[in-house]
Design an enzyme around this catalytic site. Sequence first.
Site, PDB file in Angstrom:
ATOM      1  N   LYS A 112       0.820  -1.274  -0.167  1.00 50.46           N
ATOM      2  CA  LYS A 112       0.088   0.017  -0.080  1.00 50.46           C
ATOM      3  C   LYS A 112       0.828   1.058  -0.043  1.00 50.46           C
ATOM      4  O   LYS A 112       0.418   2.280  -0.747  1.00 50.46           O
ATOM      5  CB  LYS A 112      -0.956   0.098   1.190  1.00 50.46           C
ATOM      6  N   LYS A 195      -5.226  -9.883  -6.457  1.00 52.61           N
ATOM      7  CA  LYS A 195      -6.332  -9.974  -5.853  1.00 52.61           C
ATOM      8  C   LYS A 195      -7.451  -9.233  -6.218  1.00 52.61           C
ATOM      9  O   LYS A 195      -7.460  -8.059  -6.652  1.00 52.61           O
ATOM     10  CB  LYS A 195      -5.712  -9.802  -4.292  1.00 52.61           C
ATOM     11  N   LYS A 198     -11.356  -3.611  -3.916  1.00 51.93           N
ATOM     12  CA  LYS A 198     -12.169  -2.443  -4.288  1.00 51.93           C
ATOM     13  C   LYS A 198     -11.068  -1.322  -5.020  1.00 51.93           C
ATOM     14  O   LYS A 198     -11.638  -0.441  -5.391  1.00 51.93           O
ATOM     15  CB  LYS A 198     -12.370  -1.863  -2.847  1.00 51.93           C
TER      16      LYS A 198
HETATM   17  P1  ADP Z   1     -10.366  -5.171   0.326  1.00 54.40           P
HETATM   18  O1  ADP Z   1      -9.072  -5.658   0.295  1.00 54.40           O
HETATM   19  O2  ADP Z   1     -11.164  -5.208  -0.872  1.00 54.40           O
HETATM   20  O3  ADP Z   1     -10.223  -3.392   0.487  1.00 54.40           O
HETATM   21  P2  ADP Z   1     -10.888  -5.264   2.861  1.00 54.40           P
HETATM   22  O4  ADP Z   1      -9.508  -5.057   3.081  1.00 54.40           O
HETATM   23  O5  ADP Z   1     -11.850  -4.465   3.776  1.00 54.40           O
HETATM   24  O6  ADP Z   1     -11.438  -5.288   1.697  1.00 54.40           O
HETATM   25  O7  ADP Z   1     -11.192  -7.002   3.330  1.00 54.40           O
HETATM   26  C1  ADP Z   1     -12.447  -7.350   4.171  1.00 54.40           C
HETATM   27  C2  ADP Z   1     -12.304  -8.769   4.338  1.00 54.40           C
HETATM   28  O8  ADP Z   1     -12.443  -9.539   3.026  1.00 54.40           O
HETATM   29  C3  ADP Z   1     -11.144  -9.527   4.889  1.00 54.40           C
HETATM   30  O9  ADP Z   1     -11.324 -10.505   5.809  1.00 54.40           O
HETATM   31  C4  ADP Z   1     -10.560 -10.094   3.710  1.00 54.40           C
HETATM   32  O10 ADP Z   1      -9.275 -11.004   3.959  1.00 54.40           O
HETATM   33  C5  ADP Z   1     -11.465 -10.417   2.655  1.00 54.40           C
HETATM   34  N1  ADP Z   1     -11.138 -10.065   1.325  1.00 54.40           N
HETATM   35  C6  ADP Z   1     -10.849  -8.971   0.676  1.00 54.40           C
HETATM   36  N2  ADP Z   1     -10.576  -9.240  -0.698  1.00 54.40           N
HETATM   37  C7  ADP Z   1     -10.390 -10.782  -0.845  1.00 54.40           C
HETATM   38  C8  ADP Z   1     -10.183 -11.570  -1.771  1.00 54.40           C
HETATM   39  N3  ADP Z   1      -9.849 -10.781  -2.952  1.00 54.40           N
HETATM   40  N4  ADP Z   1     -10.502 -12.827  -1.732  1.00 54.40           N
HETATM   41  C9  ADP Z   1     -10.752 -13.390  -0.607  1.00 54.40           C
HETATM   42  N5  ADP Z   1     -10.895 -12.493   0.577  1.00 54.40           N
HETATM   43  C10 ADP Z   1     -11.016 -11.322   0.465  1.00 54.40           C
END
Ligand code: ADP
Length: 332
Positions: A112, A195, A198
């Site tokens: 990040k 991955k 968002k």
């Molecule tokens: P992002 O990574 O999309 O910003 P968050 O960091 O808020 O989302 O993640 C919230 C939850 O969703 C966490 O438990 C994270 O491990 C899970 N998560 C986020 N992206 C993925 C993904 N691509 N595959 C599986 N789990 C995910």
Amino acid sequence: MQRVLSGVRPTGGIHLGNYLGAIRNWVAMQHQAQESLFCIVDMHALTTLEGTDDLAENTYTIAAAYLAAGIDPAKASIFAQSHVPAHTELAWLFSCLTPLGWLNRMTQFKEKAGKHKEMACLGLYAYPVLMAADILLYKATHVPVGEDQKQHLELARDIAGAFNRRFGEGLLPIPEPMILGAATRVMSLRDGSSKMSKSDISEYSRIELMDSADTIALKIRKAKTDMEPLPEKFSDLEGRPEAQNLVNIFATLAEITPDAVCQQFVGSNFAPFKQQLADLMVATIVPIGEQMRQYLADKATLHATLQAGARRANELAHLHMNDIRRAIGMIQ
Ligand code: ADP
Ligand code: TRP
């Protein structure tokens, strides 16, 4: 005693990875656990710029997603992190016993912060310490998350261990990460090596929970694949990350194994597979999106749910912070 805690950052939309990697698993766990807390980690959202313009709306959106996915506020507390001030208090206490060396290993910070590490904010660096506080404030024993959070969970375990060694064995439980199912790491639909997230600039890289049936079908049709037919065994998809990703998603939605998906489509190209994948996805996601819209249309009720969740969370936090302050030797 099983106490479950997890959270999602309110940084814009919520996608299939969040659902399959995390929230879907919470729904089953809330019935087994004695206590469940599902947090919308708005203070964590402030560590990056994305999505922070609309923090309140984004927070309601995540709350609506929790409810629409099946989290029952009668069984689990749904609340905003910023409504429980003890999260930051405990994060400070933990920051005084977390060696910098531990934080320097965190890969999410490196990703990040990017090339301009010196410009990254202290909050982004301290992110995993606040996350440890989110968990240990409630003496949570089980933390259901996606694969990407494994390293942060290990740090939370190390912090709990360091705290116990210094202030008294057994004060904080060592939390167990729960990384469950075949879709613990859902990848981008455009690039099987990154991955689903968002923050990806391409909307076609992710399925959002509020996408319409047509949008979902279009995104699946456009999803990157390769020219090879599907093999008989999942292990034969080695080196084909986009295909692996779609098969894993299919398996999780259909509640069968990735091998069973391959057997169903062996020898076929991706067209019929994608058609069925889109149907499965529409059947799962569209009703959740519709329910989210209904919850979002009634902010007063959503707000009341968050307030009730925060009341319960503050009660537990108050109790545990007293133990923690006493153990540290602060005047009560
Ligand atoms: P992002 O990574 O999309 O910003 P968050 O960091 O808020 O989302 O993640 C919230 C939850 O969703 C966490 O438990 C994270 O491990 C899970 N998560 C986020 N992206 C993925 C993904 N691509 N595959 C599986 N789990 C995910
Ligand atoms: N760091 C998590 C993520 O990016 C979100 C999070 C914050 C979290 N605090 C938490 C997850 C506590 C589980 C438990 O996905």
